[in-house]
Design a protein around this motif. Structure first.
Motif, short mmCIF file in Angstrom:
data_model
loop_
_atom_site.label_atom_id
_atom_site.label_comp_id
_atom_site.label_asym_id
_atom_site.label_seq_id
_atom_site.Cartn_x
_atom_site.Cartn_y
_atom_site.Cartn_z
N ILE A 156 -33.59 114.82 -77.74
CA ILE A 156 -33.97 114.00 -76.59
C ILE A 156 -34.78 112.83 -77.13
O ILE A 156 -35.81 113.03 -77.77
CB ILE A 156 -34.79 114.80 -75.56
CG1 ILE A 156 -33.99 116.00 -75.07
CG2 ILE A 156 -35.21 113.90 -74.40
CD1 ILE A 156 -34.74 116.92 -74.13
N GLU A 157 -34.32 111.62 -76.85
CA GLU A 157 -35.05 110.42 -77.23
C GLU A 157 -35.72 109.88 -75.97
O GLU A 157 -35.07 109.75 -74.94
CB GLU A 157 -34.09 109.39 -77.83
CG GLU A 157 -34.79 108.37 -78.67
CD GLU A 157 -33.83 107.56 -79.53
OE1 GLU A 157 -33.61 106.39 -79.18
OE2 GLU A 157 -33.31 108.11 -80.52
N PHE A 158 -37.02 109.57 -76.07
CA PHE A 158 -37.76 109.17 -74.88
C PHE A 158 -38.82 108.12 -75.20
O PHE A 158 -39.31 108.03 -76.32
CB PHE A 158 -38.38 110.38 -74.18
CG PHE A 158 -39.30 111.19 -75.05
CD1 PHE A 158 -40.68 111.06 -74.94
CD2 PHE A 158 -38.81 112.12 -75.96
CE1 PHE A 158 -41.53 111.82 -75.72
CE2 PHE A 158 -39.65 112.88 -76.75
CZ PHE A 158 -41.02 112.72 -76.63
N LEU A 188 -41.30 110.14 -84.60
CA LEU A 188 -41.40 108.75 -84.15
C LEU A 188 -40.13 108.01 -84.52
O LEU A 188 -39.71 108.01 -85.67
CB LEU A 188 -42.61 108.07 -84.79
CG LEU A 188 -42.86 106.62 -84.43
CD1 LEU A 188 -43.16 106.46 -82.94
CD2 LEU A 188 -44.00 106.06 -85.27
N VAL A 189 -39.50 107.36 -83.53
CA VAL A 189 -38.28 106.58 -83.75
C VAL A 189 -38.61 105.10 -83.85
O VAL A 189 -38.19 104.41 -84.77
CB VAL A 189 -37.27 106.83 -82.61
CG1 VAL A 189 -36.05 105.94 -82.75
CG2 VAL A 189 -36.87 108.30 -82.56
N THR A 190 -39.36 104.58 -82.89
CA THR A 190 -39.75 103.18 -82.87
C THR A 190 -41.25 103.08 -82.64
O THR A 190 -41.74 103.50 -81.59
CB THR A 190 -39.01 102.41 -81.75
OG1 THR A 190 -37.60 102.62 -81.89
CG2 THR A 190 -39.31 100.93 -81.80
N ALA A 242 -46.60 101.91 -75.57
CA ALA A 242 -45.17 102.24 -75.49
C ALA A 242 -44.53 102.34 -76.87
O ALA A 242 -44.69 101.45 -77.71
CB ALA A 242 -44.44 101.21 -74.65
N GLN A 243 -43.83 103.46 -77.08
CA GLN A 243 -43.14 103.73 -78.34
C GLN A 243 -42.05 104.76 -78.06
O GLN A 243 -42.08 105.43 -77.04
CB GLN A 243 -44.13 104.24 -79.40
CG GLN A 243 -45.05 105.34 -78.91
CD GLN A 243 -46.26 105.53 -79.79
OE1 GLN A 243 -46.17 106.25 -80.77
NE2 GLN A 243 -47.37 104.90 -79.44
N THR A 244 -41.09 104.86 -78.96
CA THR A 244 -39.97 105.78 -78.75
C THR A 244 -40.08 106.95 -79.72
O THR A 244 -40.30 106.75 -80.92
CB THR A 244 -38.63 105.05 -78.94
OG1 THR A 244 -38.58 103.93 -78.05
CG2 THR A 244 -37.46 105.97 -78.65
#
Length: 193
Positions: free
Chosen positions: A135-137, A6-8, A59-61
């Protein structure tokens, strides 16, 4: 493929305190802290890579790391909205970004998303030894006007999950509520291959 990271975090929960209080017919604010804790617990039960649905509810990154390039790189969560970036690290530790024109986001019939590189893309060969490709998505249903657009059946399952742990009458009938909850989320479970 390594475990997604989890990034954001999402900026909102898929179900609000007001929605839960309305569904459970709770008045006043005496139980707000308990209900908020139960909502977070129910969301954690379903949401993210380790949730029972294997999907993001809001929605999350996320970032998915790979040891090498492949023509088709599967992403570990659903529903993917977009790819933010694809980066790779060479054996000297320098990071480069893959041009957006070199890949496309695709989704198969089972709802699983992947990155597909164009046929003439020449993947670098001097990759760092571990987790060289990232890969960031963005994944999950969007938030519109500060409200989650998560499907109603998933929201209802979350509310039932909260109800089973909050309401004494629901605890007595938890086997029935468990079945209803399973039925509500069944179509969102990842297909087994």
């Amino acid at each position: 493929m390594l475990r997604p990271v989890l990034v954001t975090a999402p900026s909102a929960l898929p179900v609000s305190l007001a929605e839960v209080k309305s569904a459970l017919r709770v008045d006043g604010g005496d139980s707000d802290a308990d209900l908020q804790r139960l909502i977070k617990s129910a969301v954690a039960h379903y949401d993210g890579w380790s949730g029972v649905l294997g999907m993001a509810l809001v929605a999350q990154t996320w970032r998915q790391d790979f040891s090498r390039f492949e023509q088709k790189m599967m992403l570990g969560l659903r529903p993917v909205q977009s790819v933010s970036s694809i980066k790779w690290r060479n054996d000297a530790g320098q990071i480069s970004t893959v041009a957006a024109s070199d890949y496309a986001l695709k989704t198969d019939a089972g709802g699983r998303s992947y990155v597909r590189f164009v046929n003439d893309y020449s993947a670098p060969s001097d990759l760092y030894e571990d987790a060289a490709v990232s890969i960031e998505f963005v994944v999950g249903w969007p938030i519109v006007a500060e409200a989650a657009t998560t499907p109603e059946d998933i929201k209802t399952a979350i509310i039932l999950h909260v109800q089973k742990h909050y309401d004494e009458a629901a605890k007595a009938n938890s086997d029935i509520l468990d079945r209803v909850e399973r039925d509500l989320i069944s179509k969102y479970r990842a297909p087994l291959l």
